[in-house]
Write a protein that holds these residues in place. Sequence first.
Motif, PDB file in Angstrom:
ATOM      1  N   UNK A 383       4.289   4.984  10.923  1.00 39.70           N
ATOM      2  CA  UNK A 383       3.348   5.243   9.683  1.00 39.70           C
ATOM      3  C   UNK A 383       1.119   4.873  10.023  1.00 39.70           C
ATOM      4  N   UNK A 384       1.450   3.872  10.907  1.00 39.59           N
ATOM      5  CA  UNK A 384      -0.043   2.846  10.748  1.00 39.59           C
ATOM      6  C   UNK A 384      -0.637   3.319   8.993  1.00 39.59           C
ATOM      7  N   UNK A 385      -0.681   2.453   8.729  1.00 37.66           N
ATOM      8  CA  UNK A 385      -1.470   1.932   7.255  1.00 37.66           C
ATOM      9  C   UNK A 385      -2.719   2.111   7.907  1.00 37.66           C
ATOM     10  N   UNK A 386      -3.564   2.047   6.948  1.00 37.80           N
ATOM     11  CA  UNK A 386      -5.332   2.219   6.849  1.00 37.80           C
ATOM     12  C   UNK A 386      -5.945   0.448   7.302  1.00 37.80           C
ATOM     13  N   UNK A 387      -7.027   0.932   7.833  1.00 35.23           N
ATOM     14  CA  UNK A 387      -7.611  -1.048   8.286  1.00 35.23           C
ATOM     15  C   UNK A 387      -8.037  -0.967   6.748  1.00 35.23           C
TER      16      UNK A 387
END
Length: 436
Positions: A383-387
């Motif tokens: 899900x690609x968590x935010x940077x």
Amino acid sequence: MIGGLFIYNHKGEILISRIYRDDIARNAVDAFRVNVIHARSQIRSPVTNIARTSFFHLKKANIWITAVTRQNVNAAMVFEMLHKTLALMTSYFGKVSEEAIKNNFVLIYELLDEILDFGYPQKTDSGILKTFITQQGIKTTTVEEQTKITNQVTGQIGWRRDGIKYRRNELFLDVLENVNLLMNAQGKVLSAHVSGRVVMRSYLSGMPECKFGMNDKVMVDNKEKESSGLKDDAAYKKRNQGIAIDDCTFHQCVKLSKFETERSISFIPPDGEFELMRYRTTKDISFPFRIIPLVRETGNKMEIKVVLKSNYRTALLGQKIEVRIPTPSTTSGVNLMCNKGRSKYKSSDNAVVWRIKRMAGLKEAQLTAEIELLPSTDNKKWQRPPISMNFEVPYAPSGLKVRYLKVFEPKLNYSDHETVKWVRYIGRSGLYETRS
């Protein structure tokens, strides 16, 4: 209002018992001990109702402090009074513990008699109480001292005592801001706001009156209407651009009537450090950093490239910069390359941490992470968590500027020019995230 106030130790033994109203019986002490302190299940609510009696309680270390009432009272005011009581104890005898309360129980009863009158909160300021309550008890005061105490207790300036003197008059002002940002991978701002505080440290003699002005949008617009010759000049407008403050709260020393009419903050400051105001703004925010992420997945490999750009002036230096880049839970190895700072993969956090000590304005830094992934039977896409990012910059991202800070003291007759004034701006990251 409050019917009684009790202080217990961790065993439920009563240390302090002060009943202010007749509707609270002595058995209320046992009811709280049995139902809360000795309860088998964990009590999460700070308010407990037992037999139509409300118990508002706080726990500090191994001490329970409880306010009891049978009335429909303002819960926020009761908890504020409990916190003030704990703060008073701390200011008088340091750490609040069972031993300290036993050693100072006479002093505590004196304080409770002054803090509450028939269950109604009265005086909770330690500066006022310390003028006539000491460790040994009540001072024997002369007529002049008694008049001075009466003026402090009943007067409008309860936050500052008279007769303060310093060899050097100094005033320190800090504008502290936290920037909160959520941006998508294309650079579009999804949500953003700045929450700020103006903190002052006052070391001024006498009873001075201070005036503080900032580039509030309403104030700047009023000034522009007055100066008809300059308002059409583009350079003048840029230099005097105001910020739109959405909401703000002030310390009790601020004269609100003057702020509403003149938009100037006039106040008699407390001695030492205090928070003058809090504010929040959502428009025309200058974001110190921009993160540009690029993610490529090929089979069991992933490449994450992150470009970090500083958007402030070249004369400024950003410090304590940390970029946290999430990685998949199936990561088996990471190869890192960065042209500035140091980077490290933390397997316990499933993240790459990139730290840069200092970074000048209008500069660019780049990090590349080549990630090897373990084979997985789970077809669910990552899900690609935010940077996320942490930093500190020496300016106010909201654009707030101190226009003037003036000091007047008519009695001691020292001028504004003789006062040494320091102003500092610090912008820090709040929740500063970019989706990848």
